[in-house]
Design an enzyme around this catalytic site. Structure first.
Site: not given
Length: 368
Positions: A61, A84, A93, A177, A209, A216, A303
């Site tokens: 705003e 807000c 705001c 993988s 891994d 990136r 997981l």
């Protein structure tokens, strides 16, 4: 989400859509705050606009009012989230809109953050400003699904990213993988990492891994480095340093009885665990308390399966490559406890896009 009692014109819809597009520009930088866009218009003509760029900086705003100047008086402000009304890192705001003499405020939705939660609307209405809300609320909620998940339910939005073969395999039996998905998919996933507040992985993935888990982006877009989170009950992976390289912070979550390593400084916290199995609800509550809106899991079948079985997964980001890995390769998920067809987990397709030679699927569990 209840139906709005207000009636909105085609112009209202077009300008709110513009505010939502502006808000999305903060996808990589606004967190832990929500993404917010604002458009100020007089008689349908845009006189000012802006979006929230980062925590501690001006809100949407304020940018829009600065651009509008005196033309804001008597205008309508279209905001993707309730303005807000409290003093946080910046002044309220709602007060800025009142001071500028705005005549009408149209908000996509109420802000459930406890310091706001209707107070912004009340301040505007007390100043005689017409307040209407609920325009394109579904789109606004989708945009800020991470922020809303953290505020409304006390845990972040959890996205599980996986690359899979046509026969549903994510790695060879050896754990190899690299690479199932193509180069275009590996570039594409960087954008999903950039919008995440945390990148979550497990000890097995780090040992196998040794990933960096960094963002990136090829186009040079500005972003806040996500927190890298390693679930490591016994802190067995601390010697693998690549996950601590670069500017991105790293947090190790371990079992209460884990021995801290000597000579290596790490950010760490204990979470209840039974053997090697963490209280995953506690893990996500911890990340929410740290201001994380969206978590992206980049880990293996164990997981991923545990989080899905616990009902904690909000969406799957699946890159399907045109390859076959065979029956001895590792599956997408372990430990789902599905024995009969009635127990199957149904997914709803949100999006499907061809990325290079792969198919990217965005899927969400169907609500039971």
């Amino acid at each position: 989400m209840t139906p709005t009692p207000f009636s909105f014109s085609a112009t209202d819809h077009a300008l709110m859509a513009r505010a939502l597009r502006l808000a999305e520009r903060g996808a990589y930088t606004a967190r832990p705050n929500p993404m917010v866009g604002c458009v100020i218009a007089r008689d349908g003509e845009v006189v000012g606009e802006g979006w929230h760029q980062r925590k501690g900086g001006p809100h949407a705003e304020v940018f829009a009012l600065e651009a509008a100047g005196d033309r804001a008086r008597g205008a309508t402000a279209y905001v993707s989230l309730e303005p807000c009304a409290h003093h946080g890192s910046t002044p309220p705001c709602a007060e800025a809109l009142v001071a500028a003499g705005v005549a009408r405020v149209v908000a996509a939705m109420r802000d459930p953050f406890p310091s706001v939660d209707g107070a912004g609307f009340e301040r505007l209405q007390a100043a005689g400003i017409v307040v209407e809300h609920g325009l394109m609320e579904a789109q606004a909620r989708e945009l800020n699904r991470g922020f809303l998940a953290r505020v409304e339910r006390g845990r972040p939005w959890l996205r599980v990213k996986l690359a899979t073969s046509l026969d549903g395999r994510t790695a060879m039996a050896s754990g190899d993988s690299k690479w199932i998905s193509g180069e275009a998919s590996r570039h594409d996933v960087q954008r999903w990492r950039a919008r995440s507040g945390a990148l979550l992985t497990g000890a097995g993935t780090v040992l196998a891994d040794d990933p960096q888990l960094t963002v990136r982006l090829e186009d040079g877009s500005e972003f806040l480095p996500p927190l890298r989170v390693v679930l490591d009950p016994g802190l067995a992976t601390v010697a693998r340093g690549r996950v601590r390289e670069g500017e991105a912070p790293t947090l190790y979550i371990h079992a209460p009885d884990a021995r801290l390593p000597r000579g290596i400084e790490i950010d760490h916290v204990a979470v209840p665990a039974q053997g090697t199995r963490f209280d995953l609800h506690a893990v996500l509550r911890l990340l929410a308390a740290r201001g994380v809106n969206e978590v992206q899991l980049e880990a293996g079948a164990t997981l991923a399966g545990a989080l899905l079985d616990a009902g904690l997964v909000d969406e799957l980001l699946l890159y399907v490559a045109p390859v076959l890995l065979g029956p001895r390769a590792r599956p997408l998920f372990d430990g789902l406890h599905i024995d009969v067809m009635a127990q199957r987990l149904k997914m709803r397709r949100i999006d499907s896009t061809v990325v290079g030679e792969d198919l990217r699927l965005l899927l969400r569990p169907e609500e039971s």
